[in-house]
Scaffold this active site. Structure first.
Site, PDB file in Angstrom:
ATOM      1  N   ASN A 114       1.217  -1.276   0.345  1.00  0.00           N
ATOM      2  CA  ASN A 114       0.126  -0.254  -0.022  1.00  0.00           C
ATOM      3  C   ASN A 114       0.568   1.101  -0.356  1.00  0.00           C
ATOM      4  OD1 ASN A 114      -0.150   1.971   2.759  1.00  0.00           O
ATOM      5  ND2 ASN A 114      -0.045  -0.241   2.946  1.00  0.00           N
ATOM      6  N   GLY A 117      -0.830   6.583   2.394  1.00  0.00           N
ATOM      7  CA  GLY A 117      -0.184   8.025   2.957  1.00  0.00           C
ATOM      8  C   GLY A 117      -1.254   8.755   3.306  1.00  0.00           C
ATOM      9  N   SER A 183       5.671   4.966   8.937  1.00  0.00           N
ATOM     10  CA  SER A 183       4.981   4.963   7.402  1.00  0.00           C
ATOM     11  C   SER A 183       6.126   5.508   6.430  1.00  0.00           C
ATOM     12  CB  SER A 183       4.163   5.193   7.238  1.00  0.00           C
ATOM     13  OG  SER A 183       3.400   5.595   5.435  1.00  0.00           O
ATOM     14  N   GLY A 305       3.204  -9.958   9.476  1.00  0.00           N
ATOM     15  CA  GLY A 305       3.240 -11.173   9.167  1.00  0.00           C
ATOM     16  C   GLY A 305       1.996 -12.650   9.780  1.00  0.00           C
TER      17      GLY A 305
END
Length: 360
Positions: A114, A117, A183, A305
């Site tokens: 992804n 934002g 991020s 994960g």
């Protein structure tokens, strides 16, 4: 268990664009919560209470930030059996995020990429949605983390002002606050993980938190969410900085920019953060290195994960105290929440957190 087996609905959802499916699910959860429709995804919460950072969690399995960016679905998500839910990332002002398409499935790898934002409706709408939660109003045992970030338009030199504004706004509603400085989808955001930048940000956060604690009569724990793409030396410096500023815990890890494990797969070269099964090993390695640097008592939330109960257990064995799920929920469905919580409970005293006796 959920009345609607996820195996029946996943093919339909995976036939949609990844972000369209995400938005559909969020809308259904938001509209269906607190109605009879909620039984379609309701799970019984595994009773495995633990205490961490001064908070009592019903169990060790939480929802990672990013699924419910605007805190629209807290009640619905709480019904899935999570011990805690982290909403956000929220920024002071509403922003659209990056251009679409910006979310991609890699089914062969059980992964997502992804580059959203920090698309969100802004702090005011976020707080309004928090105030509508019946679970929160009823004093539910579900713990609520609120994940905060900076607007893309805010210069990096002024990033701390955005985090402080969000901290101020969410503080009365949070069980803990998470600072998202990792991020890869907001330009230069990860520079906040550097020693000097992190020192400046956390100093400002600690000072404002002290003011807010005095004002509200309670000290809300602050966690920092970090990337899996840090080396051991960087992690060691970060650990020292977190402890120096009285930060209560670390969330390890966010998505990765590394593509080595998914080379050659469709969408593998899309920019953004990779999550899902390929991140497990790197995330667990970071958790282990952090545990060595921080010592036994410093809270670590392990994320990245978890696609099975065994993956959740591996996070605890690596050194995490709690775990969070996101991409695994997309691939495996809500049943994964209970499966993971039961597996961790079955570990008994093997994890780093001491289990508390059940309360009747």
């Amino acid at each position: 268990m959920p009345l609607l087996p996820y195996a029946l609905t996943r093919p339909f959802l995976f036939g949609l664009d990844a972000e369209a499916a995400h938005e559909l699910i969020i809308d259904l959860l938001a509209r269906g919560q607190r109605t009879p429709l909620q039984w379609a995804w309701c799970n019984q919460t595994v009773d495995d209470p633990i205490e961490l950072a001064g908070l009592r969690f019903p169990n060790r399995v939480g929802l990672a930030a990013g699924l419910d960016k605007n805190a629209r679905c807290i009640d619905a998500l709480g019904a899935m059996g999570f011990g805690f839910v982290e909403a956000g990332t929220v920024t002071p002002q509403a922003q659209p995020g990056n251009p679409r398409p910006r979310m991609f499935r890699l089914p062969e790898a059980r992964a997502l990429i992804n580059r959203l934002g920090f698309n969100n409706a802004g702090l005011q709408a976020f707080v309004h949605n928090l105030q509508q939660s019946r679970l929160r109003a009823a004093g539910s045992a579900l713990r609520l983390g609120l994940n905060i970030g900076k607007n893309a338009s805010t210069p990096m030199a002024q990033a701390s002002s955005d985090y402080l504004a969000c901290l101020e706004g969410v503080y009365p509603h949070a069980d803990y606050v998470a600072l998202n400085i990792s991020s890869p989808n907001t330009q230069n955001l990860r520079t906040l993980q550097g020693d000097a930048a992190l020192d400046h940000l956390l100093g400002a956060i600690a000072e404002r938190r002290a003011t807010l604690a005095a004002r509200h009569g309670r000290r809300v724990p602050v966690f920092v969410k970090i990337a899996p793409d840090l080396d051991e030396a960087q992690l060691s410096l970060m650990a020292a900085t977190l402890q120096r500023h009285g930060i209560d815990g670390v969330i390890a890890t966010n998505t990765t920019i590394d593509r080595a494990v998914v080379q050659g797969q469709r969408h593998a070269q899309e920019s953004g953060g990779l999550s899902g099964a390929p991140v497990l090993q790197a995330s667990n390695q970071v958790i282990g290195q952090l545990r060595a640097a921080l010592g036994k008592g410093f809270p670590i939330i392990g994320v990245g994960g978890i696609m099975s109960a065994e993956d959740a257990v591996s996070k605890i064995r690596a050194g995490a105290d709690l775990v969070q799920i996101y991409t695994g929920l997309i691939y495996e469905g809500p049943a994964l929440v209970v499966q993971a919580a039961r597996a961790i409970k079955a570990m008994g005293g093997c994890g780093p957190v001491i289990a508390l006796p059940n309360r009747s």
